[in-house]
Design a protein around this motif. Sequence first.
Motif, PDB file in Angstrom:
ATOM      1  N   ASP A   1       0.834  -1.210   0.000  1.00 21.37           N
ATOM      2  CA  ASP A   1       0.000   0.000   0.000  1.00 21.37           C
ATOM      3  C   ASP A   1       0.867   1.258   0.000  1.00 21.37           C
ATOM      4  OD1 ASP A   1      -2.307  -1.419  -0.009  1.00 21.37           O
ATOM      5  OD2 ASP A   1      -2.819  -1.088   2.098  1.00 21.37           O
TER       6      ASP A   1
ATOM      7  N   ILE B   1      -2.350   6.006  -8.119  1.00 24.55           N
ATOM      8  CA  ILE B   1      -2.101   4.593  -8.395  1.00 24.55           C
ATOM      9  C   ILE B   1      -1.008   4.419  -9.449  1.00 24.55           C
ATOM     10  CG2 ILE B   1      -3.227   2.471  -9.229  1.00 24.55           C
ATOM     11  CD1 ILE B   1      -5.839   3.561  -8.071  1.00 24.55           C
TER      12      ILE B   1
ATOM     13  N   ILE C   1      -6.388   3.807   5.197  1.00 28.51           N
ATOM     14  CA  ILE C   1      -6.308   2.896   4.055  1.00 28.51           C
ATOM     15  C   ILE C   1      -6.333   1.454   4.563  1.00 28.51           C
ATOM     16  CG2 ILE C   1      -4.866   2.138   2.110  1.00 28.51           C
ATOM     17  CD1 ILE C   1      -6.073   4.955   1.785  1.00 28.51           C
TER      18      ILE C   1
ATOM     19  N   ASP D   1      -8.150  -7.195  -7.115  1.00 29.70           N
ATOM     20  CA  ASP D   1      -7.288  -6.280  -6.368  1.00 29.70           C
ATOM     21  C   ASP D   1      -6.640  -5.245  -7.284  1.00 29.70           C
ATOM     22  OD1 ASP D   1      -6.221  -5.205  -4.130  1.00 29.70           O
ATOM     23  OD2 ASP D   1      -4.587  -6.660  -3.908  1.00 29.70           O
TER      24      ASP D   1
ATOM     25  N   LEU E   1      -7.864  -2.019  -7.701  1.00 25.76           N
ATOM     26  CA  LEU E   1      -8.387  -0.676  -7.442  1.00 25.76           C
ATOM     27  C   LEU E   1      -7.419   0.167  -6.606  1.00 25.76           C
ATOM     28  CD1 LEU E   1     -12.170  -1.443  -6.788  1.00 25.76           C
ATOM     29  CD2 LEU E   1     -11.135  -0.496  -8.837  1.00 25.76           C
ATOM     30  N   GLY E   2      -6.197  -0.329  -6.452  1.00 27.14           N
ATOM     31  CA  GLY E   2      -5.235   0.445  -5.672  1.00 27.14           C
ATOM     32  C   GLY E   2      -5.463   0.275  -4.181  1.00 27.14           C
ATOM     33  N   ALA E   3      -4.689   1.027  -3.404  1.00 25.63           N
ATOM     34  CA  ALA E   3      -4.756   0.865  -1.952  1.00 25.63           C
ATOM     35  C   ALA E   3      -6.067   1.401  -1.393  1.00 25.63           C
ATOM     36  CB  ALA E   3      -3.580   1.572  -1.296  1.00 25.63           C
ATOM     37  N   ASP E   4      -6.556   2.508  -1.958  1.00 29.78           N
ATOM     38  CA  ASP E   4      -7.787   3.108  -1.440  1.00 29.78           C
ATOM     39  C   ASP E   4      -8.961   2.667  -2.308  1.00 29.78           C
ATOM     40  OD1 ASP E   4      -9.722   4.557  -0.194  1.00 29.78           O
ATOM     41  OD2 ASP E   4      -8.595   6.436  -0.161  1.00 29.78           O
ATOM     42  N   ILE E   5      -9.408   1.446  -2.042  1.00 32.09           N
ATOM     43  CA  ILE E   5     -10.463   0.823  -2.833  1.00 32.09           C
ATOM     44  C   ILE E   5     -11.744   1.661  -2.796  1.00 32.09           C
ATOM     45  CG2 ILE E   5     -11.942  -1.216  -2.942  1.00 32.09           C
ATOM     46  CD1 ILE E   5      -9.564  -2.752  -1.660  1.00 32.09           C
TER      47      ILE E   5
END
Lengths: 322, 204
Positions: free
Chosen positions: A80, A95, A291, B31, B33-37
Amino acid sequence: MSKISPSEITPEHIYLSRRELLKSMGILTGGAALLAACNGNPPPMTLEPGPQGDPAADPVDPSASSNVDELGDPLNTFDDITNYNNYYEFTTDKIDVARLAEGYPISPWEIQVGGLVHNPTTFSLDDLRKFEIEERIYRMRCVEAWSMVIPWMGFPLSKMLAQVEPKAEAKYVRFETIHDTKGMPGFTKYPFYQWPYVEGLRMDEAMHDLTLISTGLYGKELLPQNGAPARLVVPWKYGFKSIKSIVKIDLVTEMPILLWMNAAPNEYGFYANVNPEVDHPRWSQGTERRIGELGRRETLMFNGYADEVAHLYSGMDLSINF
Amino acid sequence: MKRRRFHPLQIITYIAVWIPLAILLWDLTHDNLGADIIREATLRTGKTALALLVLSLACTPVSTILNYKPLLKLRRPLGLYSFMYASIHFAIFIGVDYFFDLTLIKGALLEKRFAIVGLTTGLILLVLAITSTQGWKRRLKKRCVQLHKLAYVAGFLATVHFVWLVKQGVVEPWIWMGVVLILLLARIPPVKKFTLAVRSRSAP
Ligand code: HEM
């Protein structure tokens, strides 16, 4: 403000599955973790080289001395932290930063520290490595109302400043990010920002023990997307104050003009202290999304570091000095 | 009873509107959608709701310019599916982002202008969705046409919502707003007359 423990505020937090992964990691490091979390001053460490260029060939597993911060909240994963970044010099798409920054050359590197100092110094990567590295597990609260817990590696900025011997007239510290128009697409994509990225701290903020120059995280050298080879970390301020990939540090008398103050003076001030009572003009700062969690947490005054830093601002109106 | 006949464009539309949701679900389960789904899902559903609404608004002027009536049949499904995505967007906000924490939600919805405007937009889309059914159309008669001009208000407010919430890429929401304003302009009688005149002149 009355002190409420975060577990009281958010009893019903639900962790997504990656939390389970963390937990299993935690079992391995649990004992050492508790010790380190208590004394806060882990022994000096060295950093393993990061997975430069080829993450698949990563030789070392990310490691931290604890799996929680001092409030008991779990660390965010290495994945992350290294794949969700605000770094407009590459792109505004959080991202996509990791991909664009991959392999960005961070060696050789120099940080020029000068201005109102007796002993202006240029620090090379080797010079940076001479500082005693410690681990600091800090919460990172973005002004966009999300947050992470990150095990930084680095040294207090005060140690670096001590080497250059600030003059008495120095009132502020001004930091600058590398301005590399060839390797970083953001400068041409977003010409309306006043590049380079500039940040600043008041002298007492810069000398505070929490203020870190970070060169690594999770026991590894920083990756470009996290601001390699050296970046600032000021945990009680919104994330954008923690300027990345520093090339220049100047001690000055006047409050420096920062990129974000220039871009939107009514939205971003010089101090940018995390403060749940002073909202961003367009959105609330009262809550944040950690997060990896469902639901919201209440944002803590000075991001939970009020005991350490509140005195720096006594007598100041924080809604004016936002 | 008359059998309903679908124009090919309608069929394409009814299929295409599900693609953004399918991609979202695929990315969610892979998985991607990146860290902040939560934020990514919010942004994507919001963007799709806006895009479908703008497409719905574009049907009338484009059909006028091209003199191609079947486009008018797409206004309703595009509008309805915009409402569907807006509902998912709202549901994520309530159920996932704020995890049904009613006290927090009340503040989050009613204190910040970007959320108030989003809510207003959503309510307009709700009213339009309900009154787009045959029964309501019969009951409202002429007033139904007038009522559905609110779609332009919704389109404009959706772009205001976007301008006020944007965190990065400050340019994009203004482009959307520009597009909505151009579409609105195209409906103003003098402009419409002008387009019709140009069209008949260029026609063989
Ligand atoms: C019903 C009440 C609504 C609420 C509470 C709401 C809330 C939000 C929130 C929290 C965000 C994300 C902000 C961020 O994290 O940066 C967002 C983004 C967005 N919303 Fe809404 N919204 C609502 C209705 C709508 C409607 C009806 C539309 C369009 C028809 C819409 C279109 C958008 C768009 C276009 C974005 C930005 C997408 C992007 O940045 O790519 N919203 N909304």
